[in-house]
Write an enzyme that holds these catalytic residues in place. Structure first.
Site, PDB file in Angstrom:
ATOM      1  N   ASN A 117       0.787  -1.210  -0.078  1.00 27.71           N
ATOM      2  CA  ASN A 117       0.120  -0.004  -0.095  1.00 27.71           C
ATOM      3  C   ASN A 117       1.021   1.341   0.010  1.00 27.71           C
ATOM      4  O   ASN A 117       2.220   1.090   0.272  1.00 27.71           O
ATOM      5  CB  ASN A 117      -0.824   0.020   1.243  1.00 27.71           C
ATOM      6  CG  ASN A 117      -1.763   1.070   1.231  1.00 27.71           C
ATOM      7  OD1 ASN A 117      -2.388   1.538   0.231  1.00 27.71           O
ATOM      8  ND2 ASN A 117      -2.048   1.829   2.395  1.00 27.71           N
ATOM      9  N   HIS A 119       0.761   5.327   1.181  1.00 27.84           N
ATOM     10  CA  HIS A 119       0.086   6.093   2.018  1.00 27.84           C
ATOM     11  C   HIS A 119       0.754   7.659   2.124  1.00 27.84           C
ATOM     12  O   HIS A 119       1.980   7.737   2.273  1.00 27.84           O
ATOM     13  CB  HIS A 119      -0.015   5.493   3.518  1.00 27.84           C
ATOM     14  CG  HIS A 119      -0.843   6.398   4.564  1.00 27.84           C
ATOM     15  ND1 HIS A 119      -2.177   6.427   4.594  1.00 27.84           N
ATOM     16  CD2 HIS A 119      -0.308   7.269   5.397  1.00 27.84           C
ATOM     17  CE1 HIS A 119      -2.481   7.215   5.533  1.00 27.84           C
ATOM     18  NE2 HIS A 119      -1.554   7.701   6.141  1.00 27.84           N
TER      19      HIS A 119
HETATM   20  C1  GRF Z   1      -2.682   8.787  -2.778  1.00 27.56           C
HETATM   21  O1  GRF Z   1      -2.375  10.064  -2.043  1.00 27.56           O
HETATM   22  C2  GRF Z   1      -2.293   7.616  -1.937  1.00 27.56           C
HETATM   23  O2  GRF Z   1      -1.049   7.786  -1.318  1.00 27.56           O
HETATM   24  C3  GRF Z   1      -3.445   7.491  -1.304  1.00 27.56           C
HETATM   25  O3  GRF Z   1      -4.449   7.567  -2.139  1.00 27.56           O
HETATM   26  C4  GRF Z   1      -3.906   8.739  -3.231  1.00 27.56           C
HETATM   27  C5  GRF Z   1      -4.232   8.074  -4.545  1.00 27.56           C
HETATM   28  O4  GRF Z   1      -4.136   8.958  -5.467  1.00 27.56           O
HETATM   29  N1  GRF Z   1      -3.468   5.970  -0.794  1.00 27.56           N
HETATM   30  P1  GRF Z   1      -4.003   8.283  -7.000  1.00 27.56           P
HETATM   31  O5  GRF Z   1      -5.378   7.771  -7.319  1.00 27.56           O
HETATM   32  O6  GRF Z   1      -2.929   7.140  -7.135  1.00 27.56           O
HETATM   33  O7  GRF Z   1      -3.689   9.720  -7.822  1.00 27.56           O
END
Ligand code: GRF
Length: 227
Positions: A117, A119
């Site tokens: 994941n 984050h």
């Molecule tokens: C990112 O900030 C990621 O860290 C979080 O959700 C967001 C997703 O952005 N889990 P994207 O859809 O990849 O543009």
């Protein structure tokens, strides 16, 4: 040297779970296409039919599935549907990239050690949602992003790679998010590359990275040193 079975001709089969824009998915697609990751995104699943990430995948000719969570009576049956799709596509590594559903213990156990994941904070600080605003509210001088293995809790698994960004005096949640996102697009491909190269060693809940040179003199100050 860490032995890896994966090459351009025998790529790691990656599944990506999304719910939205998919800019991290885009970065993974780009870095597989360039050969930086010896892998191929073989399936993209979204729980939202209108996720723009689906369009990004289609442009790369990657198979997509929409699995609306509202079609399932409970989390477990939803997760079982995901497991079966990922299994049918012979997915070896699952990357969560803005996937806005909490996965059950069953799902996590099934993909243990091959579920990542990303984050947008320096975990273990600021798990959960709205974390850029939480970092601003706390007055910290740095924030960043973390790629980690997923375990049974939310945003708690063993950390693989982190990027640090400064917080600027006039930041709001959106300027800070954009600065963090830029780094996310670098560290997620790098984490997946390390995985594919078999350079991640998990011991006692911590990740050791094989053959990685760290500059001991690296440091960051915010505000800068004035001496
Ligand atoms: C990112 O900030 C990621 O860290 C979080 O959700 C967001 C997703 O952005 N889990 P994207 O859809 O990849 O543009």
């Amino acid at each position: 040297m860490a032995e890896s079975p994966y090459t351009r001709d025998n790529p790691l089969r990656i599944g990506v779970l999304i719910s939205g824009g998919g800019s991290n998915l885009q970065s993974l697609l780009d870095h597989c296409a360039s050969g930086f990751i010896p892998g191929r995104i073989s399936l993209v699943i979204s729980n939202q039919a209108d996720a723009f990430g689906l369009e990004r995948a289609r442009r790369f000719g990657v198979p997509t599935k929409v699995v609306p969570h509202s079609d399932y009576p409970d989390r477990l049956s939803f997760d079982r549907a995901l497991i079966s799709l990922l299994n049918d596509a012979q997915i070896e590594l699952v990357c969560l990239a803005g996937f806005m559903r909490i996965l059950t213990g069953d799902f996590v156990k099934f993909f243990k050690g091959r579920l990542l994941n990303i984050h947008p904070s320096l975990l273990p600080s600021f798990p959960g949602l709205h974390v850029q605003q939480k970092a601003l509210d706390a007055g910290v001088r740095f924030s960043g992003a973390t790629v980690h293995y997923v375990d049974e809790d939310v945003d708690t698994g063993p950390i693989i790679i982190q990027a640090v960004v400064p917080i600027l005096p006039d930041d709001d949640a959106s300027t800070l998010s954009a600065r963090i996102l830029k780094q996310e697009h670098r560290i997620y491909p790098q984490a997946v590359r390390l995985f594919a190269q078999n350079r991640l060693q998990l011991t006692d809940g911590k990740v050791h990275i094989l053959e990685s040179k760290i500059n001991q003199e690296d440091y960051l100050l915010n505000p800068p040193w004035e001496g």
